[in-house]
Motif scaffolding. Structure first.
Motif, PDB file in Angstrom:
ATOM      1  N   UNK A 189       1.063  -1.562   0.166  1.00 37.13           N
ATOM      2  CA  UNK A 189       0.344  -0.199   0.262  1.00 37.13           C
ATOM      3  C   UNK A 189       1.002   1.435  -0.308  1.00 37.13           C
ATOM      4  N   UNK A 190       2.068   1.107   0.446  1.00 38.63           N
ATOM      5  CA  UNK A 190       2.751   2.136   0.876  1.00 38.63           C
ATOM      6  C   UNK A 190       3.752   2.684  -0.487  1.00 38.63           C
ATOM      7  N   UNK A 191       3.990   1.597  -1.571  1.00 43.55           N
ATOM      8  CA  UNK A 191       4.655   1.643  -2.183  1.00 43.55           C
ATOM      9  C   UNK A 191       4.240   2.349  -3.591  1.00 43.55           C
ATOM     10  N   UNK A 192       2.712   1.599  -3.530  1.00 40.97           N
ATOM     11  CA  UNK A 192       1.625   1.677  -5.096  1.00 40.97           C
ATOM     12  C   UNK A 192       1.743   3.448  -5.106  1.00 40.97           C
ATOM     13  N   UNK A 193       2.407   3.674  -3.882  1.00 42.47           N
ATOM     14  CA  UNK A 193       1.390   6.074  -4.222  1.00 42.47           C
ATOM     15  C   UNK A 193       2.937   5.819  -5.132  1.00 42.47           C
ATOM     16  N   UNK A 194       3.040   6.889  -6.350  1.00 45.18           N
ATOM     17  CA  UNK A 194       3.930   6.916  -7.678  1.00 45.18           C
ATOM     18  C   UNK A 194       5.002   7.870  -6.559  1.00 45.18           C
ATOM     19  N   UNK A 195       4.436   8.826  -5.952  1.00 47.25           N
ATOM     20  CA  UNK A 195       5.629   9.989  -5.185  1.00 47.25           C
ATOM     21  C   UNK A 195       6.027   9.762  -4.483  1.00 47.25           C
ATOM     22  N   UNK A 196       5.706   8.827  -3.052  1.00 47.02           N
ATOM     23  CA  UNK A 196       6.227   8.087  -2.473  1.00 47.02           C
ATOM     24  C   UNK A 196       6.817   6.556  -2.770  1.00 47.02           C
ATOM     25  N   UNK A 197       7.240   6.326  -3.545  1.00 42.28           N
ATOM     26  CA  UNK A 197       7.913   5.313  -4.266  1.00 42.28           C
ATOM     27  C   UNK A 197       8.739   6.647  -4.539  1.00 42.28           C
ATOM     28  N   UNK A 198       9.132   7.718  -5.689  1.00 40.28           N
ATOM     29  CA  UNK A 198      10.086   8.224  -5.448  1.00 40.28           C
ATOM     30  C   UNK A 198      11.080   8.682  -4.815  1.00 40.28           C
ATOM     31  N   UNK A 199      10.081   8.723  -3.505  1.00 38.80           N
ATOM     32  CA  UNK A 199      11.266   9.179  -2.263  1.00 38.80           C
ATOM     33  C   UNK A 199      11.481   8.111  -1.997  1.00 38.80           C
ATOM     34  N   UNK A 200      11.183   7.560  -1.997  1.00 39.81           N
ATOM     35  CA  UNK A 200      11.654   6.486  -1.022  1.00 39.81           C
ATOM     36  C   UNK A 200      12.897   4.946  -2.040  1.00 39.81           C
ATOM     37  N   UNK A 201      12.901   5.694  -3.065  1.00 40.93           N
ATOM     38  CA  UNK A 201      14.375   5.613  -4.131  1.00 40.93           C
ATOM     39  C   UNK A 201      14.964   6.345  -4.187  1.00 40.93           C
ATOM     40  N   UNK A 202      14.559   7.902  -3.871  1.00 39.81           N
ATOM     41  CA  UNK A 202      15.612   8.178  -3.505  1.00 39.81           C
ATOM     42  C   UNK A 202      16.447   8.255  -2.268  1.00 39.81           C
ATOM     43  N   UNK A 203      15.690   8.175  -1.267  1.00 37.45           N
ATOM     44  CA  UNK A 203      16.270   7.206   0.297  1.00 37.45           C
ATOM     45  C   UNK A 203      17.595   6.410  -0.121  1.00 37.45           C
ATOM     46  N   UNK A 204      16.604   4.927  -1.104  1.00 35.32           N
ATOM     47  CA  UNK A 204      18.203   4.168  -1.144  1.00 35.32           C
ATOM     48  C   UNK A 204      19.072   4.625  -1.833  1.00 35.32           C
ATOM     49  N   UNK A 205      19.695   5.587  -2.095  1.00 33.51           N
ATOM     50  CA  UNK A 205      20.194   5.281  -3.496  1.00 33.51           C
ATOM     51  C   UNK A 205      21.589   6.919  -2.204  1.00 33.51           C
ATOM     52  N   UNK A 206      20.968   6.987  -1.978  1.00 34.53           N
ATOM     53  CA  UNK A 206      21.485   7.529  -0.324  1.00 34.53           C
ATOM     54  C   UNK A 206      21.794   7.337   0.574  1.00 34.53           C
ATOM     55  N   UNK A 207      23.530   6.880   1.232  1.00 32.41           N
ATOM     56  CA  UNK A 207      23.755   6.815   2.865  1.00 32.41           C
ATOM     57  C   UNK A 207      22.427   7.333   3.817  1.00 32.41           C
ATOM     58  N   UNK A 208      22.329   8.298   3.410  1.00 32.54           N
ATOM     59  CA  UNK A 208      21.114   9.235   4.086  1.00 32.54           C
ATOM     60  C   UNK A 208      21.004  10.612   3.445  1.00 32.54           C
ATOM     61  N   UNK A 209      19.178  11.260   4.099  1.00 25.60           N
ATOM     62  CA  UNK A 209      19.585  12.352   3.087  1.00 25.60           C
ATOM     63  C   UNK A 209      18.154  12.991   3.700  1.00 25.60           C
ATOM     64  N   UNK A 210      17.857  14.453   3.606  1.00 25.51           N
ATOM     65  CA  UNK A 210      16.966  14.872   5.169  1.00 25.51           C
ATOM     66  C   UNK A 210      15.964  15.327   3.574  1.00 25.51           C
ATOM     67  N   UNK A 211      15.269  15.466   4.792  1.00 28.93           N
ATOM     68  CA  UNK A 211      13.754  16.000   4.210  1.00 28.93           C
ATOM     69  C   UNK A 211      13.851  17.560   2.785  1.00 28.93           C
ATOM     70  N   UNK A 212      14.973  18.377   3.176  1.00 24.96           N
ATOM     71  CA  UNK A 212      15.306  19.522   2.436  1.00 24.96           C
ATOM     72  C   UNK A 212      15.947  19.085   1.367  1.00 24.96           C
ATOM     73  N   UNK A 213      16.849  18.349   1.748  1.00 21.99           N
ATOM     74  CA  UNK A 213      17.234  17.351   0.360  1.00 21.99           C
ATOM     75  C   UNK A 213      16.671  16.933  -0.851  1.00 21.99           C
ATOM     76  N   UNK A 214      15.908  15.467  -0.177  1.00 18.86           N
ATOM     77  CA  UNK A 214      14.273  15.212  -1.236  1.00 18.86           C
ATOM     78  C   UNK A 214      13.391  16.018  -1.436  1.00 18.86           C
ATOM     79  N   UNK A 215      13.261  18.029  -1.055  1.00 16.78           N
ATOM     80  CA  UNK A 215      11.994  18.407  -1.872  1.00 16.78           C
ATOM     81  C   UNK A 215      12.617  18.959  -2.677  1.00 16.78           C
ATOM     82  N   UNK A 216      14.634  19.221  -2.706  1.00 14.60           N
ATOM     83  CA  UNK A 216      14.859  20.423  -3.787  1.00 14.60           C
ATOM     84  C   UNK A 216      14.737  19.096  -5.515  1.00 14.60           C
TER      85      UNK A 216
END
Length: 116
Positions: free
Chosen positions: A12-39
């Motif tokens: 259910x969580x990964x069904x949302x395309x925007x949420x999936x994109x956020x998750x993919x950004x997180x996976x590609x970084x060792x650690x990431x902030x909300x500000x970096x995710x928003x940019x």
């Protein structure tokens, strides 16, 4: 059939395309902030925060506060219910492909011309 509330939550969580994109950004970084995710995402910081909350509740990310910043990282163990579910179907499809391979070999063999 494998059925688990955590599997439902992950799917259910990964069904949302925007949420999936956020998750993919997180996976590609060792650690990431909300500000970096928003940019450059085209999504407001408030919306990103809501997606992060859902990802955290599903066990897909963990967070670490440092002063006023919160950093997120992927929690690979959160994908285990999905991996388990998919592995069940992996066995199913491997067998089907093996059966198809055998069938195609039989058809090929039957269609070969015989020597007179």
């Amino acid at each position: 059939m494998i059925h688990d509330a955590s599997l439902d939550a992950v799917m259910r969580t990964l069904a949302d395309p925007t949420r999936r994109a956020v998750f993919e950004h997180i996976v590609r970084a060792p650690e990431i902030s909300v500000v970096e995710l928003t940019k450059g995402s085209g999504v407001t910081q408030s919306a990103v925060s809501q997606h992060l909350r859902a990802l955290k509740l599903a066990g897909l990310v963990s967070d670490r506060a440092q002063g006023r910043n919160v950093f997120y990282r992927a929690a690979p163990q959160g994908l285990e219910p999905l991996v388990d579910w998919m592995s069940h179907y992996g066995v199913f499809w491997r067998q089907r492909f093996a059966d198809l391979r055998t069938l195609l070999k039989d058809i090929d063999h039957d269609q070969r011309p015989t020597d007179p």
